[in-house]
Write a protein that holds these residues in place. Structure first.
Motif, short mmCIF file in Angstrom:
data_model
loop_
_atom_site.label_atom_id
_atom_site.label_comp_id
_atom_site.label_asym_id
_atom_site.label_seq_id
_atom_site.Cartn_x
_atom_site.Cartn_y
_atom_site.Cartn_z
N ARG A 22 11.78 3.15 -2.04
CA ARG A 22 10.86 4.35 -2.33
C ARG A 22 9.57 4.22 -1.38
O ARG A 22 8.61 4.91 -1.72
N LEU A 23 9.74 3.69 -0.27
CA LEU A 23 8.65 3.37 0.70
C LEU A 23 7.54 2.84 -0.18
O LEU A 23 6.25 3.31 0.61
N ASN A 24 7.56 1.90 -0.92
CA ASN A 24 6.42 1.48 -1.66
C ASN A 24 5.65 2.52 -2.31
O ASN A 24 4.40 2.26 -2.24
N ALA A 25 6.24 3.51 -2.74
CA ALA A 25 5.38 4.36 -3.45
C ALA A 25 4.60 3.85 -4.71
O ALA A 25 5.56 3.14 -5.40
N LEU A 26 3.48 4.18 -4.86
CA LEU A 26 2.45 3.31 -5.74
C LEU A 26 2.77 3.66 -7.16
O LEU A 26 1.98 4.72 -7.70
N ASN A 27 3.82 3.28 -7.80
CA ASN A 27 3.78 3.75 -9.24
C ASN A 27 2.82 2.67 -10.13
O ASN A 27 2.35 1.68 -9.74
N LEU A 28 2.72 3.12 -11.31
CA LEU A 28 1.56 2.39 -12.43
C LEU A 28 2.09 0.84 -12.25
O LEU A 28 1.20 0.14 -12.33
N ALA A 29 3.40 0.55 -12.59
CA ALA A 29 3.90 -0.65 -12.61
C ALA A 29 3.53 -1.75 -11.21
O ALA A 29 3.07 -2.74 -11.52
N LEU A 30 3.79 -1.13 -9.99
CA LEU A 30 3.63 -1.68 -8.77
C LEU A 30 2.18 -1.96 -8.72
O LEU A 30 1.62 -3.20 -8.45
N VAL A 31 1.36 -0.83 -9.13
CA VAL A 31 -0.30 -1.16 -9.02
C VAL A 31 -0.81 -2.14 -9.96
O VAL A 31 -1.46 -3.11 -9.69
N ASP A 32 -0.20 -2.14 -11.21
CA ASP A 32 -0.31 -3.46 -12.07
C ASP A 32 -0.13 -4.79 -11.77
O ASP A 32 -1.06 -5.69 -11.70
N GLU A 33 1.02 -4.94 -11.11
CA GLU A 33 1.57 -6.08 -10.56
C GLU A 33 0.46 -6.55 -9.27
O GLU A 33 0.17 -7.81 -9.24
N LEU A 34 0.15 -5.54 -8.59
CA LEU A 34 -0.54 -5.79 -7.33
C LEU A 34 -2.17 -6.25 -7.76
O LEU A 34 -2.55 -7.46 -7.28
N VAL A 35 -2.60 -5.77 -8.79
CA VAL A 35 -4.02 -6.27 -9.19
C VAL A 35 -3.84 -7.49 -9.92
O VAL A 35 -4.83 -8.38 -9.49
N ALA A 36 -2.81 -7.75 -10.58
CA ALA A 36 -2.56 -9.18 -11.20
C ALA A 36 -2.40 -10.22 -10.13
O ALA A 36 -3.23 -11.45 -10.22
N ALA A 37 -1.57 -9.85 -9.11
CA ALA A 37 -1.39 -10.82 -7.93
C ALA A 37 -2.73 -11.15 -7.19
O ALA A 37 -2.90 -12.48 -6.94
N LEU A 38 -3.70 -9.99 -6.89
CA LEU A 38 -4.63 -10.23 -6.12
C LEU A 38 -5.70 -11.02 -6.96
O LEU A 38 -6.38 -12.02 -6.42
N ASP A 86 -10.74 -0.19 -8.98
CA ASP A 86 -11.78 -1.13 -9.23
C ASP A 86 -11.82 -2.49 -9.06
O ASP A 86 -12.57 -3.05 -8.53
N ARG A 87 -10.65 -2.87 -9.62
CA ARG A 87 -10.40 -4.27 -9.85
C ARG A 87 -9.84 -4.87 -8.70
O ARG A 87 -10.17 -6.02 -8.14
N ILE A 88 -9.27 -3.94 -7.95
CA ILE A 88 -8.95 -4.41 -6.40
C ILE A 88 -10.12 -4.70 -5.56
O ILE A 88 -10.03 -5.75 -4.77
N ARG A 89 -11.15 -3.59 -5.47
CA ARG A 89 -12.24 -3.75 -4.85
C ARG A 89 -13.04 -4.70 -5.44
O ARG A 89 -14.11 -5.28 -4.55
N GLY A 90 -12.86 -5.28 -6.32
CA GLY A 90 -13.58 -6.39 -7.05
C GLY A 90 -13.25 -7.74 -6.78
O GLY A 90 -13.93 -8.87 -7.12
N VAL A 91 -12.15 -8.09 -5.96
CA VAL A 91 -11.49 -9.24 -5.40
C VAL A 91 -12.72 -9.70 -4.39
O VAL A 91 -13.11 -9.19 -3.52
N HIS A 92 -13.07 -11.30 -4.72
CA HIS A 92 -14.11 -11.66 -3.95
C HIS A 92 -13.72 -12.14 -2.59
O HIS A 92 -14.63 -12.10 -1.65
N LYS A 93 -12.54 -12.78 -2.26
CA LYS A 93 -12.02 -13.56 -1.07
C LYS A 93 -11.68 -12.36 -0.29
O LYS A 93 -11.30 -11.40 -0.56
N PRO A 94 -11.45 -12.74 1.39
CA PRO A 94 -11.05 -11.90 2.17
C PRO A 94 -9.82 -11.16 2.10
O PRO A 94 -8.74 -12.18 1.67
N VAL A 95 -9.66 -9.95 1.96
CA VAL A 95 -8.25 -9.31 1.84
C VAL A 95 -8.12 -8.66 3.08
O VAL A 95 -8.81 -7.58 3.44
N ILE A 96 -6.83 -8.98 3.80
CA ILE A 96 -6.52 -8.26 5.01
C ILE A 96 -5.26 -7.50 4.79
O ILE A 96 -4.23 -8.17 4.49
N ALA A 97 -5.25 -6.23 5.19
CA ALA A 97 -4.17 -5.25 5.11
C ALA A 97 -3.37 -5.56 6.25
O ALA A 97 -3.86 -5.54 7.49
#
Length: 255
Positions: A22-38, A86-97
């Protein structure tokens, strides 16, 4: 995790979105997993930097429209799906896309929410929500207005047309453009360079820069000075200054 893969390359954690059908379409489950991983990477003392990437065709092509097409305004308000950002933006360590292919809509907002962006030559950035009768909801209007100014931001947001990696670089939206095949490796190498820096100082610098985007200049200066003074309580600052005087490479411990 259903939509992510992760592995460490030394002190750098590489998080890859893996909903490529799905070309990494950001569904709710993916975003939840991403937040938890970060957040898990942020809490791991062995991780000094994070690289977030997607697939060959898309970093993330946008939100999952199927989850929103029949939703009412009340549904969306109660779902409050952007609170996770907001939690993604709250990560303290450097995040590089590390971006290859499409970074559109929510995908563009996700890339801009990262601290640094390394783009492959195939990358395309844009906010096409207006073409669906919508607008960005995860920070797109705010990131673009702050980084580009009113006129250029409105042009991109009103027309919804994507721009190339080279155009994004010229506008100051991203940091570097590299060949696609080198994109992730380049981001990881940058993460390893950051991993050699004192972690507390990196965190304080990040906090000061983001405050500069949100506050008046005088308030930003006051915040910067207080963070500067705070660093004199760290062992890393003592080590850095001693190493400079002793003409050797410092060994930072994050304390």
């Amino acid at each position: 995790m259903a939509y992510l893969t992760m592995h460490d390359d030394g002190p750098v954690r590489i998080v890859r979105m893996a909903r490529e059908d799905r070309l990494n379409a950001l569904n709710l489950a993916l975003v939840d997993e991403l937040v938890a991983a970060l957040e898990a990477a942020d809490a791991d003392v062995n991780v000094r930097a994070i690289v977030l990437t997607g697939g060959e065709k898309a970093f993330a092509a946008g939100a999952d429209i199927g989850e929103m097409a029949d939703a009412t305004a009340v549904d969306m308000k109660l779902r409050d799906q952007f609170r996770a950002w907001d939690r993604i933006r709250g990560v303290h360590k450097p995040v590089i896309a590390a971006v290859k292919g499409f970074a559109l809509g929510g995908g563009c907002e996700l890339a801009l929410a990262c601290d640094l962006v390394i783009a492959g030559e195939s990358a395309k950035f844009g906010q096409p929500e207006v073409k669906l009768g919508l607008m960005p909801g995860a920070g797109g209007t705010q990131w673009l207005a702050r980084r580009l100014g009113k006129a250029r931001a409105l042009e991109l947001l009103w027309l919804g047309d994507p721009i190339t990696a080279r155009e994004a670089l010229s506008l100051g939206l991203i940091n570097r453009v590299v060949p696609d095949e080198a994109c992730v490796a380049h981001a990881v190498e940058l993460g390893k360079r950051l991993a050699e820096m004192p972690p507390v100082a990196l965190r304080c610098i990040k906090e000061a820069v983001y405050q500069a985007m949100d506050t008046a200049f005088a308030d930003g200066l006051e915040a910067e000075r207080n963070l500067f003074y705070l660093l004199f309580a760290t062992e890393d600052a003592r080590e850095g200054m001693r190493a400079f005087l002793e003409r050797r490479k410092p060994e930072f411990q994050g304390r």
